[in-house]
Write a protein that holds these residues in place. Structure first.
Motif, PDB file in Angstrom:
ATOM      1  N   ILE A 287      38.110 -64.321 -12.980  1.00  0.00           N
ATOM      2  CA  ILE A 287      37.043 -65.433 -13.285  1.00  0.00           C
ATOM      3  C   ILE A 287      35.838 -64.539 -13.927  1.00  0.00           C
ATOM      4  O   ILE A 287      35.230 -64.606 -15.010  1.00  0.00           O
ATOM      5  CB  ILE A 287      36.838 -66.397 -12.482  1.00  0.00           C
ATOM      6  CG1 ILE A 287      37.939 -67.345 -12.200  1.00  0.00           C
ATOM      7  CG2 ILE A 287      35.687 -67.134 -12.737  1.00  0.00           C
ATOM      8  CD1 ILE A 287      37.895 -68.319 -11.131  1.00  0.00           C
ATOM      9  N   ILE A 288      35.507 -63.517 -13.212  1.00  0.00           N
ATOM     10  CA  ILE A 288      34.287 -62.678 -13.499  1.00  0.00           C
ATOM     11  C   ILE A 288      34.733 -62.241 -15.087  1.00  0.00           C
ATOM     12  O   ILE A 288      33.765 -62.235 -15.979  1.00  0.00           O
ATOM     13  CB  ILE A 288      34.414 -61.317 -12.654  1.00  0.00           C
ATOM     14  CG1 ILE A 288      33.838 -61.963 -11.186  1.00  0.00           C
ATOM     15  CG2 ILE A 288      33.460 -60.204 -13.131  1.00  0.00           C
ATOM     16  CD1 ILE A 288      32.452 -61.517 -10.556  1.00  0.00           C
ATOM     17  N   GLU A 289      35.833 -61.592 -15.271  1.00  0.00           N
ATOM     18  CA  GLU A 289      35.893 -61.243 -16.510  1.00  0.00           C
ATOM     19  C   GLU A 289      35.793 -62.320 -17.458  1.00  0.00           C
ATOM     20  O   GLU A 289      35.484 -62.113 -18.599  1.00  0.00           O
ATOM     21  CB  GLU A 289      37.445 -60.805 -16.501  1.00  0.00           C
ATOM     22  CG  GLU A 289      37.811 -59.408 -16.220  1.00  0.00           C
ATOM     23  CD  GLU A 289      36.879 -58.402 -16.995  1.00  0.00           C
ATOM     24  OE1 GLU A 289      36.713 -58.321 -17.894  1.00  0.00           O
ATOM     25  OE2 GLU A 289      36.112 -57.768 -16.166  1.00  0.00           O
ATOM     26  N   ALA A 290      36.364 -63.601 -17.329  1.00  0.00           N
ATOM     27  CA  ALA A 290      36.372 -64.739 -18.282  1.00  0.00           C
ATOM     28  C   ALA A 290      35.222 -65.187 -18.486  1.00  0.00           C
ATOM     29  O   ALA A 290      34.638 -65.569 -19.612  1.00  0.00           O
ATOM     30  CB  ALA A 290      37.398 -65.662 -17.746  1.00  0.00           C
ATOM     31  N   ILE A 291      34.107 -65.108 -17.746  1.00  0.00           N
ATOM     32  CA  ILE A 291      32.542 -65.473 -17.891  1.00  0.00           C
ATOM     33  C   ILE A 291      31.654 -64.525 -18.592  1.00  0.00           C
ATOM     34  O   ILE A 291      30.321 -64.805 -18.918  1.00  0.00           O
ATOM     35  CB  ILE A 291      32.073 -66.188 -16.916  1.00  0.00           C
ATOM     36  CG1 ILE A 291      32.023 -65.145 -15.546  1.00  0.00           C
ATOM     37  CG2 ILE A 291      32.614 -67.601 -16.137  1.00  0.00           C
ATOM     38  CD1 ILE A 291      30.867 -65.800 -14.343  1.00  0.00           C
ATOM     39  N   ASN A 405      35.425 -71.584 -23.696  1.00  0.00           N
ATOM     40  CA  ASN A 405      35.830 -70.470 -22.730  1.00  0.00           C
ATOM     41  C   ASN A 405      35.620 -70.732 -21.175  1.00  0.00           C
ATOM     42  O   ASN A 405      36.535 -70.520 -20.548  1.00  0.00           O
ATOM     43  CB  ASN A 405      35.069 -69.137 -23.196  1.00  0.00           C
ATOM     44  CG  ASN A 405      35.741 -68.496 -24.192  1.00  0.00           C
ATOM     45  OD1 ASN A 405      36.800 -68.913 -24.814  1.00  0.00           O
ATOM     46  ND2 ASN A 405      34.844 -67.674 -24.882  1.00  0.00           N
ATOM     47  N   ILE A 406      34.689 -71.514 -21.106  1.00  0.00           N
ATOM     48  CA  ILE A 406      34.321 -71.843 -19.745  1.00  0.00           C
ATOM     49  C   ILE A 406      35.270 -72.937 -19.176  1.00  0.00           C
ATOM     50  O   ILE A 406      35.728 -72.937 -18.125  1.00  0.00           O
ATOM     51  CB  ILE A 406      32.856 -72.245 -19.560  1.00  0.00           C
ATOM     52  CG1 ILE A 406      32.039 -70.974 -19.596  1.00  0.00           C
ATOM     53  CG2 ILE A 406      32.440 -72.960 -18.187  1.00  0.00           C
ATOM     54  CD1 ILE A 406      30.534 -71.128 -19.797  1.00  0.00           C
ATOM     55  N   GLY A 410      38.721 -73.875 -16.265  1.00  0.00           N
ATOM     56  CA  GLY A 410      38.525 -74.761 -15.343  1.00  0.00           C
ATOM     57  C   GLY A 410      37.079 -75.027 -14.977  1.00  0.00           C
ATOM     58  O   GLY A 410      36.971 -75.872 -14.103  1.00  0.00           O
ATOM     59  N   GLY A 411      36.122 -74.672 -15.643  1.00  0.00           N
ATOM     60  CA  GLY A 411      34.651 -75.053 -15.440  1.00  0.00           C
ATOM     61  C   GLY A 411      34.154 -75.896 -16.180  1.00  0.00           C
ATOM     62  O   GLY A 411      34.574 -76.479 -17.105  1.00  0.00           O
ATOM     63  N   SER A 412      33.017 -76.289 -16.372  1.00  0.00           N
ATOM     64  CA  SER A 412      32.003 -77.126 -16.936  1.00  0.00           C
ATOM     65  C   SER A 412      30.745 -76.491 -17.311  1.00  0.00           C
ATOM     66  O   SER A 412      30.216 -75.834 -16.516  1.00  0.00           O
ATOM     67  CB  SER A 412      31.632 -78.566 -16.430  1.00  0.00           C
ATOM     68  OG  SER A 412      31.155 -78.336 -15.144  1.00  0.00           O
ATOM     69  N   VAL A 413      30.226 -76.943 -18.254  1.00  0.00           N
ATOM     70  CA  VAL A 413      28.668 -76.481 -18.734  1.00  0.00           C
ATOM     71  C   VAL A 413      27.760 -77.839 -18.728  1.00  0.00           C
ATOM     72  O   VAL A 413      28.162 -78.630 -19.592  1.00  0.00           O
ATOM     73  CB  VAL A 413      28.706 -75.972 -20.113  1.00  0.00           C
ATOM     74  CG1 VAL A 413      27.312 -74.944 -20.074  1.00  0.00           C
ATOM     75  CG2 VAL A 413      29.839 -74.821 -20.293  1.00  0.00           C
TER      76      VAL A 413
END
Lengths: 740, 122, 154
Positions: A287-291, A405-406, A410-413
């Motif tokens: 996840i670190i990589e992805a964000i 990308n977020i 499975g994240g949200s902004v």
């Protein structure tokens, strides 16, 4: 080549890359503290050591070019460290550039296995000139012998006890050592590949555990049950521990940000103070990589569009130096990241105007938007408020990519902004991706896993309910869930699966209520099984194009099951339209809150018995005798208040089987916008009601903007701008000449 | 049993290279990432040779040499320092602190084995 | 070992004799239960669980545009390594591993048509029969195939 073992050489290069990238990040950070004048006595020695280590190591593994580039910086840094030179701002800039050059070479080495043939002589010349006459130490040792023993040398001094003069220094160093050794005593460096492998093995173990637990469920043998129970608990603990080893502090990727903030704000002539809180907040490394990239983009964006230039800030009674705060913290099993600036905030009018110019929204939508809806417009593809494309944030990637990308992980902004006060972006992301809880369902004889994060509730309709509970709106099935209309998707139909006879004959209906992108829909499946911890495995590239699967997993019985990508499935089924209006909708809880009481005009048109439009759109209600209707071209018109009023038969723009019968007199709703009017021909005006509206934007249907439950009945809301556009494409496009 | 050697370097790359080279030649190798860690480890066990980098955080190679020489069990243990051409003065400092010999970075595997073989024949 | 010979893992497909270089083969397996992937290109027969690894199985008959397997006949798996990890090729029957001299190798004949022309590297003229050598990397690359499937849907 200094090393004659190829595998070892590759290992050494990998080590060198990790170590040097870490070192150069540290180098950049320390240079920035020096720039601010906050350097400690040891700071110069730290930056010197970074370069010194790179040089020595590169030399030892035969990377001559990196070694010689490192050499030039090392000699400048050694003069600085020994106080023979004073650090000046141009030196800092040159040294940061130099750090970039080294990173460049290392990246090239990482990608191609070679040091590259880029020419750094101009930069190296600059560094040499900065040494201001101090001679450059020789690059190669003058002595021919590269090793030796002191006893072989003529003036040998016996091994001595420490000289008294240095005792004091020793004590100081020792104290520092005691304070800082704790980490090196208890921490070791582990190859990331090793951790990934460990994680995979634990994944396998979880599967084997699931199998055993499933199998022993049928047993009554107490010893076996006990052992299975223990295995169950231990596996869970092991899984958690291994997941912990993959956690990294978010500070690892933030480390680059001070440098980015410095460079970008310098380029734009802005002054910015960066504050970082919660660097120690941990996340899974995938996840670190992805964000990393989304965060970098957001930060560039805040500096570019958010924080004003010093003179503008001073004029607005703000400190000349802008503030950019990065904050990370855990909350409810998720990681929250907030990026706040105290800049000018989002200019609502400008964003609306831009979205209109780019045809991302209709004027009608624009008028009805709340500020919050307007903020979300910046996440639309192809949106950019920058007047000119700068090389800071205008690089073709927009905030839409950041959002996508977020969401992919499975994240949200979310975005909040206040004019003149600043903007805050709030990102929520899951802690880990590798093992997730999921609901297993069956449809068309196949099993599928649905990630629990998308799951809201389960609804089971039996007997009478099953037959009557599902209503059709123009062929689109809906279910009334506590007064709200829930669009339904049949999983077997979307996936083109054959239903077995059993499934067909089953009278009950199982609805899985899902949420994707802030919207709800119901998925009809044949059977709802259990929830399970599943190990997410990627699909091969042959299957990457299928957006409704997020991956696959291995079930307790050893068979493979596909994991549904709920957002992809919703888009496939068209219960959520593509990205375009995704950003416009609010989350369900906000939806209820944002509900407003509206006065609505209810009417029928042909077969459609329940249609509504907001009364605010209606200029007048009129009746025209049929004999007054004239034709202009292929358009029915009527003379009305000294103007020609074009008439639109609403029923023609709805998917209706039969054209509505002509009535005499004709019932017309006069709709006006920007000084122009049209008459909407309806069959019958029914009522005017004041209602709290919960509008559902479900499957797009011709002429319908959505539906709502009004007076306990499903009522379609007419898409007036859409119908007018379909009838008269020029209505909105023409210049507003007639507008006074 | 092979002779045991402690490799002290803050660069994991260097440690890997040194320890691979020495292990291939039949030595046992213990690693430490700086002088302080080395000193800590060496308080509880003896080795036949210490090979240490000079410029390291926490406790550098010269200080490590001095401290080891003050421990009874390390009075005679050979200590080889890794120096660099940019620090010619360090060689003299190392000698004064009690180091046995030096090897200049960059070095290759043969050079490393040559100096080790001279000090602790396996 | 002669420098100019190579080892091939051989198999049968619709009566034809095929080979892939042993270096590219991870393992050979009897029939494995498969999970069907809805909406996937028809060439993808399903997913198999290879000791915890999920492997895509490609119906080689379909890929090579050969007639479909008679239902009831279970295919075998030739698991090959590709850039994208392991992929299983479904074949009718497994043959022996053979070592062949390079000098009996020939480029595919001009008359070879269609997809086979792209996927067959060449032909070995063995005493009893011809051995068709498959290009595994191209065979598992379905990017063209997927695009085609989409066009047909539209």
């Amino acid at each position: 080549m200094a090393i004659n073992n190829e595998a070892l050489q590759q290992q050494l290069i990998n080590d060198l890359l990790i170590e040097s990238f870490d070192g150069l990040d540290r180098f950049d950070r320390e240079m920035l503290t020096l720039e601010k004048g906050e350097g400690q006595p040891d700071t110069l020695n730290i930056v010197f050591r970074v370069i010194h280590t790179i040089k020595g190591t590169a030399g030892c593994i035969g990377l001559g070019k990196i070694e010689s580039v490192a050499h030039v910086g090392e000699s400048l840094l050694s003069l600085l460290r020994d106080d023979k030179l004073k650090l000046s701002p141009p030196m800092i800039t040159a040294l940061l550039e130099y750090s970039d050059a080294l990173k460049d070479m290392l990246r090239c080495l990482e990608k191609t296995g070679h040091q590259g043939d880029k020419d750094y002589s101009a930069l190296l010349e600059k560094l040499k000139n900065l040494q201001a006459g101090e001679p450059l130490p020789a690059e190669k040792p003058a002595e021919e012998q590269c090793w030796g023993l002191f006893e072989d040398e003529p003036v040998a001094t016996a091994p001595a006890t420490p000289a008294p003069a240095v005792v004091e220094k020793t004590i100081v160093v020792d104290a520092a050592a005691r304070a800082t050794t704790s980490v090196s005593d208890t921490a070791i460096r582990v190859d990331v590949g090793q951790l990934d492998k460990l994680m995979n093995l634990v994944g396998e173990l979880v599967l084997a555990r699931n199998q055993i637990v499933q199998f022993t469920g049928k047993s009554t043998e107490p010893t076996l049950l006990n052992a299975a129970q223990r295995l169950n608990i231990l596996t869970t603990e092991l899984q958690e521990s291994v997941m912990k080893t993959r956690m990294q502090p978010i500070g690892n990727i933030w480390a680059k940000f001070p440098r980015i903030v410095r460079d970008v704000s310098q380029e734009l002539g802005k002054q910015i103070k960066l504050v970082m809180e919660g660097q120690e907040t941990e996340l899974d490394r995938t996840i670190i990589e992805a964000i990393k990239d989304p965060l970098t983009h957001i930060i560039r964006n805040s500096i570019d569009h958010g924080v004003e230039k010093p003179e503008v800030r001073t004029a607005a009674n703000k400190p000349a130096e802008g503030l950019l705060i990065l904050r990370a913290f855990h909350e409810g099993g998720q990681v929250n990241i907030e990026i706040m600036d105290d800049g000018q905030g989002i200019n609502v009018a400008r964003v609306k105007q831009k979205a209109l110019e780019k045809n991302l929204i209709t004027p009608d939508q624009a008028a009805g938007f709340s500020d919050r809806e307007v903020f979300n417009l910046i996440f639309l593809p192809g949106f950019s408020t920058a007047e000119k494309v700068t090389n800071v944030s205008g690089r073709g990637v927009g905030m839409d990519v950041v959002k996508t990308n977020i969401e992919k992980i499975g994240g949200s902004v979310d975005i909040f902004s206040e004019a003149g006060q600043g903007t805050t972006l709030k990102i929520k992301i899951p802690l880990t991706l590798a093992i997730i809880p999921a609901l297993i369902v069956t449809s068309g004889g196949e099993r599928f896993a649905i990630p629990q994060v998308n799951l809201l509730e389960l609804v089971r309709l039996e007997g009478e309910q099953a037959r009557k509970g599902i209503e059709l709106l123009y062929g689109a099935p809906v279910y009334r869930l506590r007064g709200h209309l829930l669009p339904l998707v049949y999983l077997n139909r979307e996936l083109k699966l054959e239903q077995s006879a059993d499934e067909k004959n089953s009278g009950d209906v199982q609805i899985v209520v899902l949420q994707a992108d802030g919207r709800q829909f119901g998925m009809v499946v044949n059977e709802i099984n259990d929830t399970e911890e599943i190990v997410v495995k990627p699909l091969g590239k042959q299957l990457k194009g299928i957006s409704c699967f997020a991956g696959a997993t291995i079930m307790g019985d050893g068979k493979v099951a596909l994991i549904l990508d709920v957002l992809g499935l919703a888009q496939l089924a068209k219960v959520i339209s593509e990205t375009r209006d995704r950003a416009l909708t609010e989350k369900p809880e906000e939806q209820t809150r944002a509900d407003d009481r509206q006065t609505l005009l209810l009417f029928n048109a042909g077969e459609n018995s329940r249609l509504a439009i907001p009364l605010s759109m209606v200029a007048r209600l009129e009746e025209f005798p049929l004999k007054d209707i004239e034709r202009a071209g292929d358009q029915d018109v009527v003379q009305y208040r000294g103007q020609i009023l074009p008439l639109i038969q609403i029923s023609q723009f709805l998917s209706q089987a039969e054209p509505a019968a002509q009535q005499d007199p004709m019932q017309v709703v006069v709709y006006s916008e920007a000084g122009r009017s049209v008459g909407l021909v309806v069959t019958k005006i029914n009522d005017i009601v004041e209602e709290t509206l919960a509008i559902k934007r479900d499957a797009p249907r011709r002429g319908i903007a959505g539906s709502a439950v009004i007076q306990d009945k499903v009522t379609d809301l007419l898409d007036v701008p859409g119908i007018i556009r379909a009838a008269d494409p020029d209505f909105y496009r023409e210049p507003k000449k007639e507008n006074p | 049993m092979g002779k045991s050697i402690m490799s002290v370097d803050d660069s994991s790359t260097m440690r890997r290279m040194v320890s691979f080279t020495l292990k291939s030649a039949g030595y046992d190798v213990i690693e430490a990432s700086d002088g302080a860690e080395a000193l800590n480890l060496l308080k509880s066990r003896a080795v036949d040779l210490v090979i240490s980098d000079i410029n390291m955080p926490n406790l550098d190679g010269i200080e490590l040499t001095r401290k080891l020489r003050s421990l009874p069990s390390f009075i005679r243990t050979p200590i080889i320092l890794l120096t660099t051409e940019s620090d010619p003065g360090k060689k003299a400092e190392g000698r004064a602190a009690g180091a046995t010999g030096w090897i200049v970075k960059p070095f290759n595997q043969e050079q490393l084995l040559a100096v080790v073989a001279k000090v602790v024949p396996n | 070992m002669s420098q100019t010979s190579k080892q091939y893992c051989t198999f049968f497909l619709n009566g034809l004799f095929f080979g892939v270089e042993v270096l590219n083969v991870q393992e050979v397996l009897r029939y494995q239960q498969m999970t069907h992937v809805p909406l996937a290109p028809a060439t993808v027969q399903g997913l198999i669980n290879l000791r915890g690894q999920i492997v895509t199985a490609i119906d080689l008959r379909h890929r090579l545009e050969l007639p479909a397997r008679v239902s009831g006949e279970l295919p075998m798996n030739v698991v090959v390594r590709s850039e994208d990890g392991a992929i299983s090729l479904l074949v009718d029957e497994i043959g022996d591993v053979v070592e062949i001299e390079d000098d009996v190798f020939e480029a595919p004949p001009e008359t070879l048509r269609g997809v086979a022309r792209d996927l067959i590297k060449g032909v070995y003229k063995l005493k009893e029969r011809l051995l068709l050598v498959l290009d595994t990397e191209r065979t598992v690359n379905l990017s063209g195939v997927t695009a085609l499937a989409k066009e047909q849907n539209n």
